[in-house]
Design a protein around this motif. Sequence first.
Motif, PDB file in Angstrom:
ATOM      1  N   VAL A 153       0.865  -1.185   0.000  1.00  0.00           N
ATOM      2  CA  VAL A 153       0.000   0.000   0.000  1.00  0.00           C
ATOM      3  C   VAL A 153       0.901   1.235   0.000  1.00  0.00           C
ATOM      4  O   VAL A 153       1.660   1.462   0.944  1.00  0.00           O
ATOM      5  CB  VAL A 153      -0.923   0.007   1.235  1.00  0.00           C
ATOM      6  N   VAL A 154       0.849   2.000  -1.095  1.00  0.00           N
ATOM      7  CA  VAL A 154       1.751   3.145  -1.228  1.00  0.00           C
ATOM      8  C   VAL A 154       0.947   4.421  -1.404  1.00  0.00           C
ATOM      9  O   VAL A 154       0.267   4.599  -2.430  1.00  0.00           O
ATOM     10  CB  VAL A 154       2.694   2.988  -2.448  1.00  0.00           C
ATOM     11  N   PRO A 155       0.987   5.305  -0.408  1.00  0.00           N
ATOM     12  CA  PRO A 155       0.293   6.588  -0.566  1.00  0.00           C
ATOM     13  C   PRO A 155       1.116   7.534  -1.435  1.00  0.00           C
ATOM     14  O   PRO A 155       2.347   7.496  -1.426  1.00  0.00           O
ATOM     15  CB  PRO A 155       0.215   7.120   0.872  1.00  0.00           C
ATOM     16  N   GLY A 156       0.416   8.387  -2.197  1.00  0.00           N
ATOM     17  CA  GLY A 156       1.089   9.453  -2.928  1.00  0.00           C
ATOM     18  C   GLY A 156       1.076  10.733  -2.107  1.00  0.00           C
ATOM     19  O   GLY A 156       0.547  10.756  -0.987  1.00  0.00           O
ATOM     20  N   GLU A 157       1.645  11.791  -2.676  1.00  0.00           N
ATOM     21  CA  GLU A 157       1.718  13.071  -1.951  1.00  0.00           C
ATOM     22  C   GLU A 157       0.340  13.569  -1.521  1.00  0.00           C
ATOM     23  O   GLU A 157       0.192  14.194  -0.478  1.00  0.00           O
ATOM     24  CB  GLU A 157       2.360  14.139  -2.841  1.00  0.00           C
ATOM     25  N   ALA A 158      -0.676  13.313  -2.370  1.00  0.00           N
ATOM     26  CA  ALA A 158      -2.008  13.856  -2.101  1.00  0.00           C
ATOM     27  C   ALA A 158      -2.910  12.893  -1.335  1.00  0.00           C
ATOM     28  O   ALA A 158      -4.056  13.227  -1.022  1.00  0.00           O
ATOM     29  CB  ALA A 158      -2.673  14.254  -3.418  1.00  0.00           C
ATOM     30  N   THR A 159      -2.417  11.690  -1.043  1.00  0.00           N
ATOM     31  CA  THR A 159      -3.265  10.709  -0.347  1.00  0.00           C
ATOM     32  C   THR A 159      -3.450  11.119   1.117  1.00  0.00           C
ATOM     33  O   THR A 159      -2.489  11.504   1.779  1.00  0.00           O
ATOM     34  CB  THR A 159      -2.613   9.310  -0.400  1.00  0.00           C
ATOM     35  N   SER A 160      -4.680  11.003   1.621  1.00  0.00           N
ATOM     36  CA  SER A 160      -4.906  11.350   3.026  1.00  0.00           C
ATOM     37  C   SER A 160      -4.540  10.171   3.928  1.00  0.00           C
ATOM     38  O   SER A 160      -4.622   9.012   3.523  1.00  0.00           O
ATOM     39  CB  SER A 160      -6.376  11.722   3.251  1.00  0.00           C
ATOM     40  N   THR A 161      -4.137  10.487   5.146  1.00  0.00           N
ATOM     41  CA  THR A 161      -3.846   9.454   6.140  1.00  0.00           C
ATOM     42  C   THR A 161      -5.078   8.583   6.354  1.00  0.00           C
ATOM     43  O   THR A 161      -4.976   7.361   6.503  1.00  0.00           O
ATOM     44  CB  THR A 161      -3.472  10.116   7.480  1.00  0.00           C
ATOM     45  N   HIS A 162      -6.241   9.235   6.344  1.00  0.00           N
ATOM     46  CA  HIS A 162      -7.494   8.515   6.526  1.00  0.00           C
ATOM     47  C   HIS A 162      -7.677   7.443   5.448  1.00  0.00           C
ATOM     48  O   HIS A 162      -8.099   6.315   5.737  1.00  0.00           O
ATOM     49  CB  HIS A 162      -8.642   9.538   6.485  1.00  0.00           C
ATOM     50  N   SER A 163      -7.346   7.784   4.208  1.00  0.00           N
ATOM     51  CA  SER A 163      -7.481   6.801   3.120  1.00  0.00           C
ATOM     52  C   SER A 163      -6.504   5.649   3.285  1.00  0.00           C
ATOM     53  O   SER A 163      -6.831   4.493   2.981  1.00  0.00           O
ATOM     54  CB  SER A 163      -7.244   7.466   1.757  1.00  0.00           C
ATOM     55  N   VAL A 164      -5.295   5.932   3.753  1.00  0.00           N
ATOM     56  CA  VAL A 164      -4.327   4.857   3.974  1.00  0.00           C
ATOM     57  C   VAL A 164      -4.866   3.907   5.046  1.00  0.00           C
ATOM     58  O   VAL A 164      -4.817   2.679   4.893  1.00  0.00           O
ATOM     59  CB  VAL A 164      -2.946   5.418   4.398  1.00  0.00           C
ATOM     60  N   GLU A 165      -5.439   4.477   6.108  1.00  0.00           N
ATOM     61  CA  GLU A 165      -5.989   3.637   7.180  1.00  0.00           C
ATOM     62  C   GLU A 165      -7.174   2.811   6.688  1.00  0.00           C
ATOM     63  O   GLU A 165      -7.310   1.632   7.011  1.00  0.00           O
ATOM     64  CB  GLU A 165      -6.425   4.506   8.366  1.00  0.00           C
ATOM     65  N   LYS A 166      -8.033   3.461   5.893  1.00  0.00           N
ATOM     66  CA  LYS A 166      -9.177   2.716   5.350  1.00  0.00           C
ATOM     67  C   LYS A 166      -8.691   1.597   4.432  1.00  0.00           C
ATOM     68  O   LYS A 166      -9.211   0.477   4.470  1.00  0.00           O
ATOM     69  CB  LYS A 166     -10.104   3.662   4.564  1.00  0.00           C
ATOM     70  N   ALA A 167      -7.705   1.921   3.595  1.00  0.00           N
ATOM     71  CA  ALA A 167      -7.182   0.905   2.671  1.00  0.00           C
ATOM     72  C   ALA A 167      -6.610  -0.279   3.453  1.00  0.00           C
ATOM     73  O   ALA A 167      -6.897  -1.442   3.137  1.00  0.00           O
ATOM     74  CB  ALA A 167      -6.114   1.520   1.765  1.00  0.00           C
ATOM     75  N   GLN A 168      -5.837   0.012   4.494  1.00  0.00           N
ATOM     76  CA  GLN A 168      -5.283  -1.084   5.307  1.00  0.00           C
ATOM     77  C   GLN A 168      -6.390  -1.966   5.871  1.00  0.00           C
ATOM     78  O   GLN A 168      -6.309  -3.189   5.826  1.00  0.00           O
ATOM     79  CB  GLN A 168      -4.478  -0.520   6.484  1.00  0.00           C
ATOM     80  N   ALA A 169      -7.440  -1.311   6.386  1.00  0.00           N
ATOM     81  CA  ALA A 169      -8.543  -2.081   6.981  1.00  0.00           C
ATOM     82  C   ALA A 169      -9.244  -2.928   5.921  1.00  0.00           C
ATOM     83  O   ALA A 169      -9.620  -4.079   6.171  1.00  0.00           O
ATOM     84  CB  ALA A 169      -9.534  -1.132   7.650  1.00  0.00           C
ATOM     85  N   ILE A 170      -9.412  -2.377   4.735  1.00  0.00           N
ATOM     86  CA  ILE A 170     -10.077  -3.125   3.652  1.00  0.00           C
ATOM     87  C   ILE A 170      -9.236  -4.332   3.243  1.00  0.00           C
ATOM     88  O   ILE A 170      -9.733  -5.454   3.128  1.00  0.00           O
ATOM     89  CB  ILE A 170     -10.338  -2.207   2.438  1.00  0.00           C
ATOM     90  N   TYR A 171      -7.932  -4.144   3.064  1.00  0.00           N
ATOM     91  CA  TYR A 171      -7.104  -5.278   2.636  1.00  0.00           C
ATOM     92  C   TYR A 171      -6.983  -6.312   3.762  1.00  0.00           C
ATOM     93  O   TYR A 171      -6.878  -7.506   3.492  1.00  0.00           O
ATOM     94  CB  TYR A 171      -5.745  -4.793   2.114  1.00  0.00           C
ATOM     95  N   GLU A 172      -7.033  -5.859   4.998  1.00  0.00           N
ATOM     96  CA  GLU A 172      -7.057  -6.829   6.099  1.00  0.00           C
ATOM     97  C   GLU A 172      -8.353  -7.631   6.074  1.00  0.00           C
ATOM     98  O   GLU A 172      -8.360  -8.833   6.304  1.00  0.00           O
ATOM     99  CB  GLU A 172      -6.883  -6.123   7.452  1.00  0.00           C
ATOM    100  N   GLN A 173      -9.449  -6.937   5.775  1.00  0.00           N
ATOM    101  CA  GLN A 173     -10.729  -7.643   5.654  1.00  0.00           C
ATOM    102  C   GLN A 173     -10.649  -8.691   4.540  1.00  0.00           C
ATOM    103  O   GLN A 173     -11.292  -9.748   4.609  1.00  0.00           O
ATOM    104  CB  GLN A 173     -11.848  -6.633   5.371  1.00  0.00           C
ATOM    105  N   LEU A 174      -9.850  -8.408   3.524  1.00  0.00           N
ATOM    106  CA  LEU A 174      -9.658  -9.364   2.425  1.00  0.00           C
ATOM    107  C   LEU A 174      -8.624 -10.429   2.794  1.00  0.00           C
ATOM    108  O   LEU A 174      -8.151 -11.169   1.942  1.00  0.00           O
ATOM    109  CB  LEU A 174      -9.227  -8.631   1.151  1.00  0.00           C
ATOM    110  N   ASN A 175      -8.266 -10.473   4.097  1.00  0.00           N
ATOM    111  CA  ASN A 175      -7.366 -11.500   4.618  1.00  0.00           C
ATOM    112  C   ASN A 175      -5.950 -11.366   4.054  1.00  0.00           C
ATOM    113  O   ASN A 175      -5.235 -12.342   3.864  1.00  0.00           O
ATOM    114  CB  ASN A 175      -7.930 -12.891   4.297  1.00  0.00           C
ATOM    115  N   MET A 176      -5.568 -10.111   3.794  1.00  0.00           N
ATOM    116  CA  MET A 176      -4.239  -9.859   3.240  1.00  0.00           C
ATOM    117  C   MET A 176      -3.337  -9.207   4.276  1.00  0.00           C
ATOM    118  O   MET A 176      -3.770  -8.782   5.344  1.00  0.00           O
ATOM    119  CB  MET A 176      -4.341  -8.947   2.014  1.00  0.00           C
ATOM    120  N   LYS A 177      -2.070  -9.142   3.924  1.00  0.00           N
ATOM    121  CA  LYS A 177      -1.055  -8.538   4.760  1.00  0.00           C
ATOM    122  C   LYS A 177      -0.624  -7.237   4.078  1.00  0.00           C
ATOM    123  O   LYS A 177       0.235  -7.243   3.203  1.00  0.00           O
ATOM    124  CB  LYS A 177       0.110  -9.514   4.847  1.00  0.00           C
TER     125      LYS A 177
END
Lengths: 321, 321
Positions: A153-177
């Motif tokens: 999961v790689v955020p860009g300059e404009a990515t919000s911290t909130h989106s990174v956290e949401k993305a992590q939670a979504i991929y964890e829900q998908l049983n990923m690391k």
Amino acid sequence: MMQHTISKAAVVGTGVIGNGWIARCLAQGIQVTAFDPAPEAEAKTREAVARAWPYLEKQGMHPEASIENLTFAPTLAEAVAGAPFIQENVPEREALKGGVLKEIAEAADDDAVIGSSTSGLKPSTLQAYCTGPERFVVAHPFNPVYLLPLVEVVPGEATSTHSVEKAQAIYEQLNMKPLVVRKEIEGHIADRLIEALWRESLHLVNDGIATTEEVDTAFIYGAGMRYALMGPFLTFHLAGGEGGMGHMLKQFGPALELPWTKLKAPELTDALADQVIQGCESQTEGISITDLEDRRDEFLLRLNELLEEFWPGANVSKGPL
Amino acid sequence: MMQHTISKAAVVGTGVIGNGWIARCLAQGIQVTAFDPAPEAEAKTREAVARAWPYLEKQGMHPEASIENLTFAPTLAEAVAGAPFIQENVPEREALKGGVLKEIAEAADDDAVIGSSTSGLKPSTLQAYCTGPERFVVAHPFNPVYLLPLVEVVPGEATSTHSVEKAQAIYEQLNMKPLVVRKEIEGHIADRLIEALWRESLHLVNDGIATTEEVDTAFIYGAGMRYALMGPFLTFHLAGGEGGMGHMLKQFGPALELPWTKLKAPELTDALADQVIQGCESQTEGISITDLEDRRDEFLLRLNELLEEFWPGANVSKGPL
């Protein structure tokens, strides 16, 4: 992080990688809407998902998992509308990806997470094509996507911290690391390593040193088997014997200047040596090298048995190379 | 090849690699005479062999296997005299290795096979130090030597075909998978690949992109797991979907020109593309891509279970990275 749990996903681009995402989402009981402009896309996807399904079943599925939860939408806009999570997987060309991401960003919900499977392009480059670029992350998976756990999961300059956290939670829900990559770089982390290996492999074939089969054999039955359990650093930490990485760098540091590959190494400064040694010690905090060796050996023993089932003769002299 | 069966071996240099060879030989019921000038060498070797022994037992031993079959000789000449097979494992410095090999060659039987564990030096370079250089091969193993099957057997210019055949038979008797490397090159085949990976890993740490742990995580849970079953070429053959390597090269060939690693790739000429595509087809002759995918998936499923035992949480989101 229950507030981030999703029940719907959109997948844009249904090649090998897109289909892997679809199968993984369906196995977690998620409703998937897919879009791909190729006329035969839906049939191919349904075939790919059906092929992956028995492996996902054996791995253990969400109780509501069903192949029936897949719909193909006639347009990209319809596919992504209302989805809290969208994964883009179109071919690796910036203009094409940029154009598709622009369309996705326009049609997507304001608070959707938009992930791109790009293997090499930087998130800041791609999110520049998007309205609401704070929703965008690179989320780079590995083939087969439905079985391999890693996603970078790689955020860009404009990515919000909130989106990174949401993305992590979504991929964890998908049983990923999910591994959050802290700095943007072409190829992220893993593909830089895979690509270095690939380029050196091509040089070996190109220079007439070895065939593709000889390269594969030379890699699997020594290094490859180790890399299923430990990465490049921990492997060498154990190669140093009881002295660990510190001893290993003393013994093999000078080899960094030899032409053992076409790749020029960084200078092994004291600062770099410290980073590497401290890194290995922190990775293995509280576990002695002997305990790590025991774990590795028990693992390799079991892996040998497993390989023997899959490539009969794999780990004995009599088998095929 | 029963005529090449050996019942005695000599091991010179008893660090991590030498001790691995000793354990492997003992497990095959072979009498081993060892030499190392360090005063504490024998005690350390006996400890290392005792540690490896339970794993070798579980793997299955020769009925005459015994830890008692190990003797340390007071001099190098006494260790190698009368041994049909001698394995040298002293530190990776040409002058040192050359000097030790010179002594070995003088004391060894005329028809002994002399193998060197060198990871990077060329056989022609090392055999130049030996009388009877036709007896010499590079025989490069992988740590842990007592469990990993691969040994790269590299003849030098002066090595006889007969010695290569005898070496192959001996390493097969040791339950290994000898890969004869047809052309001498620094680092042979496997260490060129391992070293490319290692150098790129060091660059990532040196450039502040990732810690050692992040590099290891990024490598294991995507690429590394695949490399336990398939090498760089076969992995990409499957990444191409039903189009195999041909499709993959079309899609990712252009990436060879991108800065995805610090390693410059060879130009992807038609001739190189043909070699790679034909190579993959010949490696997988008679097995369809779908069948290979099934084998890979079933393997990864089982590997996931195995990893879960060894690194609890390894393949799920909640575990440690």
